[in-house]
Each structure stands twice: as structure tokens, then as C-alpha cells.
Design an enzyme around this catalytic site. Structure first.
Site, short mmCIF file in Angstrom:
data_model
loop_
_atom_site.label_atom_id
_atom_site.label_comp_id
_atom_site.label_asym_id
_atom_site.label_seq_id
_atom_site.Cartn_x
_atom_site.Cartn_y
_atom_site.Cartn_z
N LYS A 87 0.87 -1.18 0.00
CA LYS A 87 0.00 0.00 0.00
C LYS A 87 0.90 1.23 0.00
O LYS A 87 1.46 1.61 1.01
CB LYS A 87 -0.91 0.00 1.23
CG LYS A 87 -2.21 0.80 1.06
CD LYS A 87 -2.03 2.28 0.85
CE LYS A 87 -1.94 3.04 2.15
NZ LYS A 87 -1.95 4.53 1.91
N GLU A 91 -0.68 7.66 -0.31
CA GLU A 91 -1.64 8.29 -1.20
C GLU A 91 -1.07 9.53 -1.88
O GLU A 91 -1.66 10.04 -2.84
CB GLU A 91 -2.93 8.66 -0.44
CG GLU A 91 -2.74 9.58 0.74
CD GLU A 91 -2.51 8.83 2.04
OE1 GLU A 91 -2.94 9.34 3.08
OE2 GLU A 91 -1.89 7.74 2.01
N GLY A 142 6.76 4.99 8.34
CA GLY A 142 5.99 6.23 8.34
C GLY A 142 6.08 6.94 9.67
O GLY A 142 7.03 6.75 10.44
N GLU A 202 9.25 1.27 11.28
CA GLU A 202 10.31 2.27 11.14
C GLU A 202 9.62 3.62 11.14
O GLU A 202 8.93 3.97 10.19
CB GLU A 202 11.11 2.03 9.85
CG GLU A 202 12.48 2.69 9.87
CD GLU A 202 12.51 4.03 9.19
OE1 GLU A 202 12.02 5.00 9.82
OE2 GLU A 202 13.01 4.12 8.07
N CYS A 244 13.97 10.13 6.98
CA CYS A 244 13.86 9.68 8.37
C CYS A 244 15.19 9.73 9.10
O CYS A 244 15.25 9.93 10.30
CB CYS A 244 13.27 8.28 8.43
SG CYS A 244 14.13 7.08 7.40
N GLU A 270 10.27 15.79 15.44
CA GLU A 270 10.91 15.55 14.16
C GLU A 270 10.56 16.70 13.22
O GLU A 270 9.39 17.06 13.06
CB GLU A 270 10.45 14.22 13.57
CG GLU A 270 11.17 13.83 12.31
CD GLU A 270 10.76 12.46 11.79
OE1 GLU A 270 11.55 11.83 11.07
OE2 GLU A 270 9.63 12.03 12.11
#
Length: 528
Positions: free
Chosen positions: A167, A170, A219, A241, A275, A374
Site C-alpha cells: 500500500k 496516497e 511512516g 520504522e 527519516c 521531528e
């Protein structure tokens, strides 16, 4: 960005120009179930395939990706806005290296592992650890590396004998769609690698599907918690992660030119939307100002623009929401007294997209949001330290723990600090490169998630471990029935003989429990 239309489509938009790139249909719940069902059938057959078959398929996928490289890179750049060079280096190089590494090494890593039994009472046995496929792996991947991450994770799943249902984000559906296409175009078994498209609800339907054996999610921490909770309801394992806030420690003996170059790229590549981006830099105090001045000089020289233009070094943020988030963090830091050394504004590029100037801050207050959250944007903070202990304390003073880097020419300092830093990866005089090396593990600690992808450990995470042995049934088992006082006495003696310390004490134990030991010995040896 991408958004769902009334017609049930995801429309992909170039974040630099805001022009539409393309559209894909949203997968309804029944299509998700169908994809998982097909993958489950494929997994049952593929799980019996030889490692040679898996290697051949993955090699073909790598060659197909190589032949389609120009179109793949163009799609990624159009959807993310990243420079075309980065679509090659951080997507194609990463994907191809990982595919070919796992194709060549899965057979050796997952081959049945022979066990030895040094215990005297078990030496007649033979044992193995068997690594078996899990079934269907659900891969939920992010928008910042929309090809490299899902392609790598699908390849590892297939190498371990599993099927994969991917998946994509989007925001980058066109890049993610290539994963299924690459496998299909080289003749992979039908259903072995499928892609379903849609928003978060599509991902939730995939996680909750009864045919899924494991979930691999990359994500945000907020969504990762939801994924883990949904999977946990079904006792389904997950690998998470969840991002990071990587520190960079620059010591007084570091090569200044290399350290600044590393900081520049580590902080601003992919517009900081990485990341493992360098978000916090700590420099030895006597070295700090010289480092900042050179970093600022090079930061101001970075060229912003459309990723398709070959001179572009910094593209836009992926959405307006991301840019607003970055602005909030910078404004909060400045209100608390931070020094703005460069950037700090929306960039003037002549384009309508979501650009933000690469920004360097110094003197940031510890309680500022930008020190705790973050950033995921083109902003880096620079502080200082007095000694190694303070450097480690500052580096570890975050709830995240994905990566960290140490910049020094001292060959003893680097491994010493690597053991003290709370991170899944520690690099010396470099940053983040190991994601593109299949043999290196990837994953974090603390709020950066758990589990590992890549390397042999990534293969182990996609496999079920089974112990199996061979016993010809000729040797009696002394601990079977019947029980009596003499048997208990014997086992007390065996326990002290096998695990006690010192020969005199062991001999004393043998004498004290000699009758029980003799009873057990007779029982054990009666079938030999």
C-alpha cells in the site's frame, strides 16, 4: 500531494508546480481482500520454490528496473519534487543494490542451520533451525522514498518465500504502482506482488485482513502506533520504522571540509524529508563558529527549483501542511531566542509549489519544539559540547533513535562512541548511506520503532523459525516416568555435576548422589 476525487481516484500533484501528474483508482475494501487472497494462494506455491528460482526472479526484476530507470526516476521526481539525481541515487541505486544482494544471499542466510548438542545426555541427537516463509507480508510505505522502500521490502519478502501486498502513500501512488508492474512484467506468479491504492482506510483494511501474516510499516510515529494496535488485536507481528531526529557529533579533530559537506547533504537532501536526516548538529566548542560559518555559506549556495532541472539541488516540501509544520517549529525556536543563521523563509523560486529556504539555527533552547519534534524539512540546529560525555548526553537526549554520526579522525573514538549512542545505525564520517547496502541492517530504537529490515536480520524477520531434530529412538529418556526418590536423587546429582563450579565440589556431589546417578545411568544406557 495527492487527494481522493469524487470518482474514487487518487490524483497525484507535482509539489513544485502544483500540476497534476496522473491518477489511479482507489482500491475498495473488496479489492484489498481480493489482493490478499490472491497473494495468499501465490504464497502457498512460492513458499515451496527453490532459492535458485527466487534469485532468478529477483534478478529479472532488477534488470527490468534498470531498463525502465529513466521513466522510474521521472515518475518519482514528478510526484515528490526531489532532484532527478536523488531519484537515481536514493531510489534506483537503493532498490537495485538491495534486490541483487538479497537475491544472492537469501539462500545462504535461510538455509537450514545445523545445531550441535554439547550436552552429554543429548549428544545422540541431531537438530536444525528451519527458516520458513510466513505467508503474505503487508508493506505500507511512505511518500519520501516511494519506490526504493516498497521495492526493497517486496524483494526481501519474495526472497524469503513470501508474497507481498504493498500500500503506497496516497501522495505518491504512481511511483508505488511500479512495484507490482516490475514483478508482473518479468513473469512473476500471479498475485505474488500486488499493489492496492488509497488513503489511510485502505491501509487499515490491509492490516486487518485475515490473510496477512505480518505488517512492515514505514511512516510517522502517530500512524505507526495505530498500525501496531490494529495488528496487535489479531496477534499479528509488525516491523515499524517511525522516523528519527538524528544527531551529528563533530569533534575538534574532524576534517572540517568533509564534516560540513556531510552536514549539508545530510540535512537538506530530499528537502530534509528523510527519516535519517541530520536534524541536530553538535560541534566541539572551539570548532563551532568556524563550522557554522562554512555551513551557512554552503547552505546559501544551494540551488532550489524543479527536480526535473538538472541544476536543482533542493526541491519543495511534499505538501502545504508539511511546510506549515516546518514554519511553526522555526517560529517557535526564534521566539525562544534561537539565532537564525540562514533561511527561515518561504523561498522565492518563481514556482507556486511548497518551497522553503534551507535553514540553519543556533542557540536553540532545549525546550523548543524543534529540539523535541521531528522536523522532516530543510532545517538543522547547531549546538556545541565540551567533551565526549556531554556529546553523548546531547545525542541521546531525544525520544528518537534511528541513526547518528560521529565525525572524527580518531580511530579509537568512533567505535567507542558507537557503543554508547542510542541508535540503530552509527556512521563515522558519513551519514545514512547504509540504507543502500543490502547487507547492513536498518531500524531504530525508542520512538523510531522496532524490528529490522535489510540484511540477514531483515530476512529473519520475514521468516518463521522452526526447530526440528532427528532422533532414531534407540536411547531411553531418563526423565520419563516412572518417578521415585532414587530418580530425584539422581537428578540432583546431575544438576550439580553439569552446572556446578569446581572439580572438588562436582566430585563430592557425585559421591553424595551416587545411588541416584547409578539409577539414571542404568536407565539411560539400557538401550545403547
Amino acid at each position: 500531494m495527492a487527494r481522493q476525487t469524487q470518482a474514487g481516484e487518487l490524483r497525484s500533484v507535482n509539489p513544485a508546480t502544483l500540476e497534476e501528474v496522473g491518477a489511479v483508482p482507489v482500491s475498495p475494501p473488496e479489492e484489498v481482500a481480493e489482493a490478499v487472497g490472491e497473494a495468499r494462494v501465490a504464497a502457498e506455491r512460492w513458499g515451496r520454490s527453490s532459492f535458485a528460482e527466487r534469485q532468478a526472479l529477483l534478478a529479472a526484476v532488477a534488470q527490468e528496473a534498470l531498463e525502465q530507470a529513466e521513466q522510474l526516476a521521472a515518475t518519482v521526481t514528478a510526484e515528490t519534487g526531489k532532484p532527478l539525481v536523488e531519484s537515481y541515487t536514493a531510489e534506483l541505486f537503493v532498490g537495485l543494490d538491495n534486490i541483487l544482494w538479497v537475491a544472492s544471499n537469501a539462500g545462504q542466510v535461510l538455509h537450514p542451520e545445523r545445531l550441535r548438542f554439547p550436552q552429554p545426555h543429548l549428544r545422540h541427537k541431531r537438530g536444525w533451525l528451519l527458516y520458513e516463509p510466513l505467508g503474505v507480508i503487508a508493506v505500507i510505505s511512505p511518500w519520501n522514498f516511494p519506490l526504493g522502500i516498497p521495492l526493497t521490502q517486496a524483494a526481501f519478502a519474495v526472497a524469503a518465500g513470501n508474497a507481498a501486498v504493498v500500500k503506497p502513500s496516497e501522495l505518491t501512488p504512481l511511483s508505488g504502482a511500479w512495484v507490482e508492474r516490475l514483478f508482473r512484467d518479468v513473469g512473476a506468479p500471479e498475485g505474488l506482488v500486488r499493489v492496492v491504492q488509497g488513503p489511510g482506510s485502505t491501509g487499515e483494511a490491509l492490516v486487518r485482513s485475515p490473510g496477512v501474516a505480518k505488517v512492515a510499516f514505514t511512516g510517522s510515529g502517530a500512524v505507526g502506533r495505530l498500525v501496531a494496535a490494529a495488528a496487535g488485536e489479531r496477534l499479528r507481528p509488525v516491523t515499524l520504522e517511525l522516523g528519527g531526529k538524528d544527531p551529528m557529533l563533530v569533534f575538534e579533530d574532524a576534517d572540517l571540509d568533509r564534516a560540513v559537506a556531510g552536514a549539508l547533504w545530510g540535512s537538506f537532501s530530499n528537502c530534509g524529508q528523510v527519516c535519517s536526516a541530520v536534524e541536530r548538529i553538535y560541534v566541539a566548542q572551539p570548532f563551532q563558529e568556524a563550522f557554522i560559518e562554512e555551513l551557512v555559506r554552503r547552505t546559501r549556495a544551494l540551488r532550489l527549483g524543479r527536480g526535473e532541472e538538472l541544476g536543482t539541488e533542493l526541491g519543495p516540501l511534499i505538501t502545504e501542511e508539511r511546510r506549515n509544520h516546518v514554519e511553526e517549529l522555526v517560529d517557535d525556536a526564534l521566539e525562544r531566542g534561537a539565532g537564525l543563521r540562514s533561511g527561515g523563509r518561504r523561498a522565492e523560486t518563481g514556482l507556486p509549489g511548497w518551497f522553503y529556504e534551507p535553514t540553519v539555527l543556533s542557540g536553540v533552547e532545549r525546550e523548543a519544539r524543534i529540539e523535541r519534534e521531528e522536523i522532516f524539512g530543510p532545517v538543522v540546529t547547531v549546538g556545541s559540547f565540551r567533551d565526549e560525555d556531554e556529546a553523548v548526553r546531547l545525542a541521546n537526549g531525544s525520544s528518537f533513535g534511528l541513526g547518528a554520526s560521529v565525525w572524527t579522525t580518531d580511530g579509537d573514538r568512533a567505535p567507542r562512541l558507537a557503543r554508547r549512542l542510542e541508535a540503530g545505525s552509527v556512521w563515522t564520517n558519513d551519514v545514512s548511506y547504509s540504507y543502500g547496502a543490502g547487507q547492513a541492517s536498518w531500524g531504530g530504537t525508542k520512538e523510531s520503532g522496532f524490528g529490522r529490515t535489510h540484511s540477514k536480520h531483515g530476512l529473519y524477520e520475514l521468516s518463521g523459525v522452526k526447530f526440528a531434530d532427528l532422533d532414531r529412538g534407540r536411547v531411553p529418556v531418563p526423565w520419563w516416568y516412572p518417578y521415585d526418590e532414587r530418580v530425584l536423587d539422581g537428578f540432583e546429582g546431575v544438576l550439580k555435576l553439569l552446572y556446578g563450579e569446581g572439580l572438588p565440589r562436582k566430585l563430592a556431589s557425585v559421591w553424595r548422589h551416587r545411588r541416584g546417578l547409578l539409577r539414571l545411568g542404568r536407565r539411560y544406557l539400557s538401550g545403547l
